[in-house]
Design a protein around this motif. Structure first.
Motif, PDB file in Angstrom:
ATOM      1  N   GLU A  59      -3.508  40.870  40.175  1.00  0.00           N
ATOM      2  CA  GLU A  59      -3.523  39.480  40.907  1.00  0.00           C
ATOM      3  C   GLU A  59      -3.572  39.516  42.075  1.00  0.00           C
ATOM      4  OE1 GLU A  59      -2.964  36.740  38.746  1.00  0.00           O
ATOM      5  OE2 GLU A  59      -3.293  37.996  37.417  1.00  0.00           O
ATOM      6  N   ASN A  71       0.525  31.540  38.065  1.00  0.00           N
ATOM      7  CA  ASN A  71       1.297  31.944  39.191  1.00  0.00           C
ATOM      8  C   ASN A  71       1.570  30.718  40.201  1.00  0.00           C
ATOM      9  OD1 ASN A  71       0.939  34.564  38.160  1.00  0.00           O
ATOM     10  ND2 ASN A  71      -0.974  35.067  39.459  1.00  0.00           N
ATOM     11  N   THR A  90      -3.012  31.274  32.440  1.00  0.00           N
ATOM     12  CA  THR A  90      -2.769  32.225  31.341  1.00  0.00           C
ATOM     13  C   THR A  90      -2.967  31.564  29.775  1.00  0.00           C
ATOM     14  OG1 THR A  90      -1.143  33.422  32.359  1.00  0.00           O
ATOM     15  CG2 THR A  90      -0.961  33.792  29.989  1.00  0.00           C
ATOM     16  N   ARG A 106       4.550  36.977  32.689  1.00  0.00           N
ATOM     17  CA  ARG A 106       3.512  36.016  33.305  1.00  0.00           C
ATOM     18  C   ARG A 106       3.971  34.369  32.870  1.00  0.00           C
ATOM     19  NH1 ARG A 106      -1.205  37.747  35.347  1.00  0.00           N
ATOM     20  NH2 ARG A 106      -2.002  35.502  35.041  1.00  0.00           N
TER      21      ARG A 106
END
Length: 403
Positions: A155, A209, A191, A205
């Motif tokens: 990330e 984010n 995701t 996750r």
């Protein structure tokens, strides 16, 4: 501004090679643009046969995979992308069999590469910072998975580069890499499949984010950096490769100080015959200010039933974390045997955790049509609490393909 010294190091290392006038020759394929792709997948079956906690016993089946593709625009320019598939939460089988629970996919890499000379590559976009090789190189059953979960710096979104600082038959090949990055909270962090809102407990996750989830590097700025040195093909250390790296990440909203990481890795191959060899490997990682020394809730201390003593239960947790891996793999033709040991030691000022240890041994074989199978045994201690012990039988069916 703290990252400036590392950019200067890369610039100084790149200066001699930038003077070269010859463009890189490429791979020998003169057709542009062109696409190269690779698919890697592994199906795991982990059966915990004995554990102190009954809920941990049973079988967990899950899939891990990666699809990588590179669009070569010219000998100098390319676009690299990668999508990862993996479970994003540990699930207790509770005495039964759990299959493909909480699988999710996400973009791990999407970056633009520029290769102005044969010895220099610059890149920008989303990538995994060059800190540690265990998540890519460790053989066996779960050695690479635990390394990935502990110190793979994913990330990351920013800029970086790699330069062949030394390339000489007398001294070997030595590459210097550096990157300056932030934590990805853009739409690239979305995701797929299992989508949970931040920050539901137990998940690694979320649907996307956010700054609110905290964690080291999640500062909203490009103030994290890493510098690494890799070497191989050294005539004075034949069949040996090394990796050294230094990492610094700022604290997220839950942290109080910068996290500093150091990694040292070594690989050495012993060649017994043309078809038989043994690979010795190890990697040591240490974090100071692990997690950014976050603020956590201290368990309440009760003086009498229902009565808590003390003031605020929120405390700053100072932590130093060490993660060690050592192992060996012997290959003979299509067969292989691997043993490995890993230890995760976390020294904390509050909310202390036990030292976790893992030992595994496995045998495997390459199969037709790019399949491979590994089966083995794992013994672990201290995973959840002091005194924990567990035995597991693990099978891994892998498959890879290039396009």
């Amino acid at each position: 501004m703290r990252a400036l010294p590392f950019l200067v190091v890369i610039a100084l290392g790149a200066a001699p090679v930038m003077a070269e006038t010859d463009a890189p020759s490429g791979s020998g394929v003169n057709l542009y643009p062109r696409i190269e792709a690779e698919l890697e997948s592994r199906l795991f079956s982990a059966s915990t046969t004995s554990a102190l906690e009954r809920d941990q016993r049973g079988t967990n089946i899950f899939l891990r995979g990666e699809f990588e593709a590179t669009l070569h625009l010219s000998p100098q320019w390319s676009v690299e992308g990668a999508i990862d598939l993996e479970p994003i939460r540990e699930v207790e089988p509770k005495g039964g069999t759990v299959g493909f629970r909480d699988q999710a996919a996400y973009i791990e890499t999407l970056r633009l590469d520029w290769k102005p000379t044969e010895r220099l590559t610059l890149f920008a976009g989303k990538f995994t910072a060059p800190f540690g090789h265990g998540h890519e190189d460790f053989p066996g059953l779960l050695l690479d998975v635990r390394a990935e979960e502990t110190y793979k710096i994913r990330e990351s979104i920013g800029i970086g580069g790699t330069v062949a600082a030394v390339s000489d038959p007398r001294f070997g090949e030595h590459k210097l890499s550096a990157a300056v990055f932030g934590f990805d909270t853009s739409p690239l962090s979305e995701t797929a499949f299992t989508r949970k809102r931040c920050c539901e407990g137990g998940f690694e996750r979320f649907s996307r984010n956010t700054r609110g989830q905290g964690g080291p590097g999640n500062t909203g700025q490009f103030d994290n950096y890493v510098i690494a040195l890799d070497g191989e093909d050294m005539p004075f250390l034949p069949n040996t490769a090394y990796h050294l790296a230094l990492l610094s990440r700022g604290p997220g909203v839950d942290g109080t100080k910068r996290e500093t990481g150091f990694v040292a890795g070594l690989r050495h191959e012993i060649r017994w015959t043309e078809d038989t060899s043994t690979l010795l490997f190890g990697e040591f990682v240490q974090f100071r200010g692990a997690g950014g020394d976050p603020r956590e809730q201290r368990p309440e201390i009760l003086n009498e039933p229902g009565m808590a003593i003390g003031g605020s239960s929120e405390v700053t947790v100072l932590e130093r974390r060490r993660f060690t891996t050592i192992g060996a793999q012997t290959r003979s033709g299509p067969w292989r045997a691997t043993i490995g040991f890993q230890q995760d030691e976390r020294k904390r000022s509050e909310n202390q955790l036990p030292r976790a240890s893992f030992f595994e041994a496995s045998v495997g074989r390459d199969l037709p049509m790019n399949f491979r199978l590994d089966v083995g045994y794992q013994y672990s201690t201290g995973v959840e609490r002091r005194g924990d012990k567990a035995d597991a039988v693990i099978g891994v069916l892998g498959w890879s393909a290039s396009f």
